[in-house]
Design an enzyme around this catalytic site. Structure first.
Site, PDB file in Angstrom:
ATOM      1  N   HIS A 142      -0.143  -6.859   9.347  1.00 45.41           N
ATOM      2  CA  HIS A 142       0.288  -6.517  10.705  1.00 45.41           C
ATOM      3  C   HIS A 142       0.427  -7.739  11.609  1.00 45.41           C
ATOM      4  O   HIS A 142       1.469  -7.940  12.247  1.00 45.41           O
ATOM      5  CB  HIS A 142      -0.703  -5.521  11.316  1.00 45.41           C
ATOM      6  CG  HIS A 142      -0.308  -5.048  12.678  1.00 45.41           C
ATOM      7  ND1 HIS A 142       0.599  -4.030  12.883  1.00 45.41           N
ATOM      8  CD2 HIS A 142      -0.671  -5.472  13.914  1.00 45.41           C
ATOM      9  CE1 HIS A 142       0.764  -3.842  14.174  1.00 45.41           C
ATOM     10  NE2 HIS A 142       0.003  -4.698  14.825  1.00 45.41           N
ATOM     11  N   GLU A 186      -2.669  -1.761  -3.229  1.00 47.29           N
ATOM     12  CA  GLU A 186      -3.877  -1.131  -2.718  1.00 47.29           C
ATOM     13  C   GLU A 186      -3.601   0.341  -2.419  1.00 47.29           C
ATOM     14  O   GLU A 186      -2.470   0.744  -2.145  1.00 47.29           O
ATOM     15  CB  GLU A 186      -4.393  -1.844  -1.458  1.00 47.29           C
ATOM     16  CG  GLU A 186      -3.445  -1.830  -0.286  1.00 47.29           C
ATOM     17  CD  GLU A 186      -4.011  -2.583   0.915  1.00 47.29           C
ATOM     18  OE1 GLU A 186      -4.841  -3.488   0.721  1.00 47.29           O
ATOM     19  OE2 GLU A 186      -3.619  -2.247   2.047  1.00 47.29           O
ATOM     20  N   HIS A 239       5.888   4.067   4.503  1.00 53.57           N
ATOM     21  CA  HIS A 239       6.365   2.676   4.479  1.00 53.57           C
ATOM     22  C   HIS A 239       6.793   2.312   3.066  1.00 53.57           C
ATOM     23  O   HIS A 239       7.943   2.506   2.711  1.00 53.57           O
ATOM     24  CB  HIS A 239       5.342   1.705   5.081  1.00 53.57           C
ATOM     25  CG  HIS A 239       3.900   2.028   4.868  1.00 53.57           C
ATOM     26  ND1 HIS A 239       3.315   2.088   3.628  1.00 53.57           N
ATOM     27  CD2 HIS A 239       2.910   2.312   5.764  1.00 53.57           C
ATOM     28  CE1 HIS A 239       2.036   2.378   3.753  1.00 53.57           C
ATOM     29  NE2 HIS A 239       1.750   2.533   5.038  1.00 53.57           N
ATOM     30  N   HIS A 244       0.871  -1.191   0.000  1.00 52.14           N
ATOM     31  CA  HIS A 244       0.000   0.000   0.000  1.00 52.14           C
ATOM     32  C   HIS A 244       0.898   1.228   0.000  1.00 52.14           C
ATOM     33  O   HIS A 244       1.281   1.732   1.065  1.00 52.14           O
ATOM     34  CB  HIS A 244      -0.902  -0.018   1.235  1.00 52.14           C
ATOM     35  CG  HIS A 244      -1.916   1.085   1.247  1.00 52.14           C
ATOM     36  ND1 HIS A 244      -3.125   0.969   1.892  1.00 52.14           N
ATOM     37  CD2 HIS A 244      -1.905   2.339   0.710  1.00 52.14           C
ATOM     38  CE1 HIS A 244      -3.820   2.087   1.742  1.00 52.14           C
ATOM     39  NE2 HIS A 244      -3.090   2.935   1.028  1.00 52.14           N
ATOM     40  N   ARG A 286       1.567   4.845   0.175  1.00 52.98           N
ATOM     41  CA  ARG A 286       0.833   6.056   0.547  1.00 52.98           C
ATOM     42  C   ARG A 286       1.577   7.298   0.056  1.00 52.98           C
ATOM     43  O   ARG A 286       2.785   7.240  -0.190  1.00 52.98           O
ATOM     44  CB  ARG A 286       0.628   6.102   2.060  1.00 52.98           C
ATOM     45  CG  ARG A 286      -0.263   4.966   2.572  1.00 52.98           C
ATOM     46  CD  ARG A 286      -0.453   5.029   4.071  1.00 52.98           C
ATOM     47  NE  ARG A 286      -1.229   3.886   4.556  1.00 52.98           N
ATOM     48  CZ  ARG A 286      -2.547   3.858   4.628  1.00 52.98           C
ATOM     49  NH1 ARG A 286      -3.243   4.917   4.263  1.00 52.98           N
ATOM     50  NH2 ARG A 286      -3.175   2.783   5.085  1.00 52.98           N
ATOM     51  N   HIS A 309      -8.000  -7.229   7.103  1.00 56.12           N
ATOM     52  CA  HIS A 309      -7.911  -6.303   8.241  1.00 56.12           C
ATOM     53  C   HIS A 309      -8.127  -7.053   9.561  1.00 56.12           C
ATOM     54  O   HIS A 309      -9.222  -7.538   9.844  1.00 56.12           O
ATOM     55  CB  HIS A 309      -8.881  -5.130   8.168  1.00 56.12           C
ATOM     56  CG  HIS A 309      -8.397  -3.952   8.977  1.00 56.12           C
ATOM     57  ND1 HIS A 309      -7.655  -2.930   8.442  1.00 56.12           N
ATOM     58  CD2 HIS A 309      -8.514  -3.671  10.291  1.00 56.12           C
ATOM     59  CE1 HIS A 309      -7.348  -2.052   9.378  1.00 56.12           C
ATOM     60  NE2 HIS A 309      -7.843  -2.481  10.515  1.00 56.12           N
ATOM     61  N   ASP A 310      -7.058  -7.150  10.325  1.00 55.50           N
ATOM     62  CA  ASP A 310      -7.041  -7.763  11.658  1.00 55.50           C
ATOM     63  C   ASP A 310      -7.313  -9.268  11.649  1.00 55.50           C
ATOM     64  O   ASP A 310      -7.672  -9.846  12.690  1.00 55.50           O
ATOM     65  CB  ASP A 310      -8.021  -7.058  12.605  1.00 55.50           C
ATOM     66  CG  ASP A 310      -7.479  -5.722  13.090  1.00 55.50           C
ATOM     67  OD1 ASP A 310      -6.312  -5.397  12.762  1.00 55.50           O
ATOM     68  OD2 ASP A 310      -8.205  -4.995  13.788  1.00 55.50           O
TER      69      ASP A 310
END
EC number: 2.6.99.2
Length: 238
Positions: free
Chosen positions: A214, A70, A50, A43, A45, A190-191
């Protein structure tokens, strides 16, 4: 088979915190594939906190599985993706300074915008995915916009899973059924982690792909990267 795409943003975050090239993002991507990952997700940004633009171009020629980029479809992002031509682009409604992708698109409100962007990517032969929540109307309008797939935002599932897995999964199962009936592919992210992934997979076995960063990178601090990827793959096969 549900594919595991490893999001390596956190590796780039660690590298950037010190400068230099340790850990080496390109080498980590190669290792993830060697250890069994079915794809790599990044991703990039606008602030490059990152993944950097250089990383995007460095990674493209070495990835042998599937490359998923993404991000929010600003003109700069669109041009970057079109120049790199990954296998998949996932559109997220993030603001430039957003910490993480923690909400899905309002695909009805942004229908015209999404349709235009998706058409540009689809014309270029890049598979498209739209990050959404489980709302029925949002799913239907994602299909109307021309998305090849949707990615279900799974933080609500992860939050509620420890106390009531069945209730946590219920809206995602219904959403997944609707996605399938509309002829779209289905991703999730996500998570998701080693505790909750297998339950989701067993209840939605037609998931095409999960994108995990993560939790997986955090687990690798204790288990090692190879063992961690193997454990996540087990969650998608049992």
């Amino acid at each position: 088979m549900t594919k595991l795409s490893v999001n390596i943003n956190k590796v780039a975050t660690l590298r950037n915190s010190r400068g230099g090239n340790v850990p080496n993002v390109v080498q980590v991507a190669k290792d993830c594939e060697r250890f069994g990952a079915d794809g790599i997700t990044i991703h990039p940004r606008p602030d490059e906190r990152h993944i950097t633009r250089k990383d995007v171009f460095d990674l493209r020629p070495i990835i042998t599985t599937e490359f998923n980029i993404e991000g929010y479809p600003s003109r700069d992002f669109i041009d970057l993706v079109l120049s790199v031509k990954p296998h998949q682009v996932t559109l997220v409604p993030d603001s430039p300074d957003q910490l993480t992708s923690n909400a899905g698109w309002n695909t009805k409100e942004h229908q015209a915008f999404l349709r235009e962007v998706l058409d540009e990517f689809n014309t270029a032969g890049i598979r498209t995915s739209v990050f959404i929540e489980t709302d029925k109307e949002m799913i239907e309008y994602a299909a109307k916009a021309g998305a090849d797939r949707v990615e279900l935002y799974t933080e609500p599932y992860a939050l509620n899973y420890p106390t009531d897995p069945a209730t946590a999964a219920a809206p995602f199962i219904e959403a997944a059924k609707l996605v399938k009936s509309l002829g779209m592919g289905l991703n999730a992210g996500h998570d998701l982690n080693l505790e909750n992934l297998n339950y989701l997979y067993n209840n939605i076995p037609w998931l095409d792909e999960v994108s995990i960063g993560h939790a997986l990178i955090s687990d690798a601090l204790y288990l090692g990267l190879e063992k961690t990827i193997q454990e996540y793959k087990k969650c998608l096969s049992e």
